[in-house]
Write a protein that holds these residues in place. Structure first.
Motif, PDB file in Angstrom:
ATOM      1  N   ARG A  79     -25.251  -8.409   1.086  1.00 26.99           N
ATOM      2  CA  ARG A  79     -26.599  -7.838   1.021  1.00 26.99           C
ATOM      3  C   ARG A  79     -27.636  -8.943   1.160  1.00 26.99           C
ATOM      4  NH1 ARG A  79     -27.397  -6.378  -5.425  1.00 26.99           N
ATOM      5  NH2 ARG A  79     -27.101  -8.515  -6.223  1.00 26.99           N
ATOM      6  N   PHE A  80     -28.846  -8.549   1.527  1.00 28.63           N
ATOM      7  CA  PHE A  80     -29.937  -9.494   1.702  1.00 28.63           C
ATOM      8  C   PHE A  80     -30.469  -9.933   0.338  1.00 28.63           C
ATOM      9  CE2 PHE A  80     -30.075  -7.351   5.831  1.00 28.63           C
ATOM     10  CZ  PHE A  80     -30.256  -8.424   6.690  1.00 28.63           C
ATOM     11  N   ARG A  81     -30.590 -11.254   0.156  1.00 31.49           N
ATOM     12  CA  ARG A  81     -31.288 -11.799  -0.998  1.00 31.49           C
ATOM     13  C   ARG A  81     -32.723 -12.172  -0.643  1.00 31.49           C
ATOM     14  NH1 ARG A  81     -28.114 -13.678  -5.288  1.00 31.49           N
ATOM     15  NH2 ARG A  81     -30.146 -14.142  -6.205  1.00 31.49           N
ATOM     16  N   LEU A  82     -32.897 -12.760   0.540  1.00 34.91           N
ATOM     17  CA  LEU A  82     -34.216 -13.117   1.065  1.00 34.91           C
ATOM     18  C   LEU A  82     -34.215 -12.827   2.552  1.00 34.91           C
ATOM     19  CD1 LEU A  82     -34.744 -16.578  -0.699  1.00 34.91           C
ATOM     20  CD2 LEU A  82     -35.840 -14.430  -1.336  1.00 34.91           C
ATOM     21  N   ALA A  83     -35.389 -12.538   3.101  1.00 34.67           N
ATOM     22  CA  ALA A  83     -35.498 -12.261   4.533  1.00 34.67           C
ATOM     23  C   ALA A  83     -36.897 -12.595   5.002  1.00 34.67           C
ATOM     24  CB  ALA A  83     -35.169 -10.799   4.839  1.00 34.67           C
ATOM     25  N   GLY A  84     -36.993 -13.121   6.244  1.00 33.58           N
ATOM     26  CA  GLY A  84     -38.273 -13.456   6.839  1.00 33.58           C
ATOM     27  C   GLY A  84     -38.985 -12.234   7.393  1.00 33.58           C
ATOM     28  N   SER A  85     -40.202 -12.464   7.845  1.00 35.04           N
ATOM     29  CA  SER A  85     -41.036 -11.352   8.313  1.00 35.04           C
ATOM     30  C   SER A  85     -40.464 -10.700   9.565  1.00 35.04           C
ATOM     31  CB  SER A  85     -42.452 -11.861   8.593  1.00 35.04           C
ATOM     32  OG  SER A  85     -42.430 -12.907   9.554  1.00 35.04           O
ATOM     33  N   LEU A  86     -39.840 -11.483  10.453  1.00 37.77           N
ATOM     34  CA  LEU A  86     -39.281 -10.888  11.663  1.00 37.77           C
ATOM     35  C   LEU A  86     -38.109  -9.966  11.330  1.00 37.77           C
ATOM     36  CD1 LEU A  86     -38.835 -12.426  15.102  1.00 37.77           C
ATOM     37  CD2 LEU A  86     -36.791 -11.523  14.001  1.00 37.77           C
ATOM     38  N   VAL A  87     -37.299 -10.377  10.354  1.00 33.55           N
ATOM     39  CA  VAL A  87     -36.155  -9.548   9.957  1.00 33.55           C
ATOM     40  C   VAL A  87     -36.650  -8.247   9.338  1.00 33.55           C
ATOM     41  CG1 VAL A  87     -34.034  -9.482   8.601  1.00 33.55           C
ATOM     42  CG2 VAL A  87     -34.790 -11.636   9.605  1.00 33.55           C
ATOM     43  N   ASN A  88     -37.657  -8.326   8.491  1.00 31.27           N
ATOM     44  CA  ASN A  88     -38.224  -7.111   7.902  1.00 31.27           C
ATOM     45  C   ASN A  88     -38.880  -6.230   8.961  1.00 31.27           C
ATOM     46  OD1 ASN A  88     -37.506  -7.764   5.225  1.00 31.27           O
ATOM     47  ND2 ASN A  88     -39.318  -9.068   5.002  1.00 31.27           N
ATOM     48  N   ARG A  96     -34.744  -6.569   1.337  1.00 26.89           N
ATOM     49  CA  ARG A  96     -34.129  -7.217   0.182  1.00 26.89           C
ATOM     50  C   ARG A  96     -33.317  -6.208  -0.629  1.00 26.89           C
ATOM     51  NH1 ARG A  96     -37.220 -11.089  -4.249  1.00 26.89           N
ATOM     52  NH2 ARG A  96     -35.334 -11.726  -5.381  1.00 26.89           N
ATOM     53  N   GLY A  97     -32.039  -6.566  -0.873  1.00 26.57           N
ATOM     54  CA  GLY A  97     -31.130  -5.689  -1.598  1.00 26.57           C
ATOM     55  C   GLY A  97     -30.317  -4.776  -0.708  1.00 26.57           C
TER      56      GLY A  97
END
Length: 279
Positions: A79-88, A96-97
């Motif tokens: 699972r995602f713990r952190l993600a950049g703006s492009l990924v979001n 996240r999560g």
């Protein structure tokens, strides 16, 4: 900028092609992947995998929008713990999560799970070539994803440093990926590094082990001078006996023809003498 021919010109049909220069202006879509891999390689110590605590956002400042951190929660699931703006932005929401498999189509999820298990167990670097499902009236787009294994604070390989790059043309709707190809590279031992090897301990039943236990304070001749060993300290009674023996040895012996000394009169008990005068 475009290269090509216009209608009505004398150019041949072989030049009637259009090449977009946007990709070249930005330094190529693969530059964030290569930059992240170079940063990850610089953090390695010998053949070990870097830990999550070593990742500093300042080292990835130019590509933070493309990066993400994953946590392994089950076999084949992270699972995602952190993600950049492009990924979001690709997901159309905060990721996240969420499991990373939510980004992929049903058929691609099994391939991704197998690739992640190989990455955690080997360990290995995984690079994916992706195809973005095109929304309506839009041409298909391509993307690439790089996943680099990391160690957690407990020492197990259960974290991932990931990078995602995609062609231009973001939309407000969530995207889904299908996998075109998977490249997995095992993390090999770094060249030019000598591994540390501890000195093997001798078996407890061997004579060398018994000698080591008997003389544990023996210095290494290459690093220290040989020291005199401590002797057990004598008790006060032993000191008194030694002093008595030395005094007897120093006393001269009496001659054989010398008369025996008269025995001393025993002294009586102390008493009080009363003197009376009638004068």
């Amino acid at each position: 900028m475009f290269f090509g021919s216009r209608s009505g010109t004398e150019m041949t049909s072989s030049q009637d092609k259009v090449v977009s220069m946007n990709r070249f202006r930005k330094g190529g879509p693969l530059s964030p992947l290569r930059q992240a891999e170079a940063y990850w390689t610089a953090l390695r110590r010998g053949d070990d995998v870097p830990s999550r605590s070593q990742i500093d956002p300042r080292g990835l400042e130019n590509i933070l929008s493309h990066t993400f951190i994953l946590e392994r929660i089950a076999p084949g699931i992270a699972r995602f713990r952190l993600a950049g703006s492009l990924v979001n932005g690709m997901a159309g929401m905060e990721v996240r999560g969420m499991p990373i498999t939510a980004f992929f189509t049903t058929d691609a999820r099994k391939q991704l799970s197998s690739a992640m298990e190989h990455m955690f167990e080997t360990p290995a670097i995984v690079e994916l070539e992706l195809q973005i499902e095109a929304p309506r009236l839009r041409s298909p787009r391509e993307a690439r994803m790089l996943m680099l294994p990391l160690r957690s604070d407990l020492g197990d390989i259960s974290r991932v440093l990931g990078v995602l790059v995609a062609d231009d043309g973001e939309t407000v709707t969530s995207q889904r990926f299908s996998i075109s190809s998977i490249e997995m590279r095992a993390v090999g031992k770094a060249t030019g590094t000598a591994g540390f090897k501890a000195k093997p301990r001798p078996d407890a039943a061997t004579p060398a082990a018994k000698e080591e236990r008997r003389d544990v304070n023996r210095p290494n001749p290459g690093f220290a001078e040989t020291q005199a060993r401590f002797k057990p300290e004598r008790s006060i009674l032993d000191e008194a006996k030694a002093l008595l023996e030395r005094s007897r040895a120093a006393r001269p012996a009496a001659p054989a023809d010398a008369p025996a000394a008269a025995p001393a009169k025993p002294k009586g008990a102390p008493h009080l003498r009363l003197v009376v005068s009638r004068d």
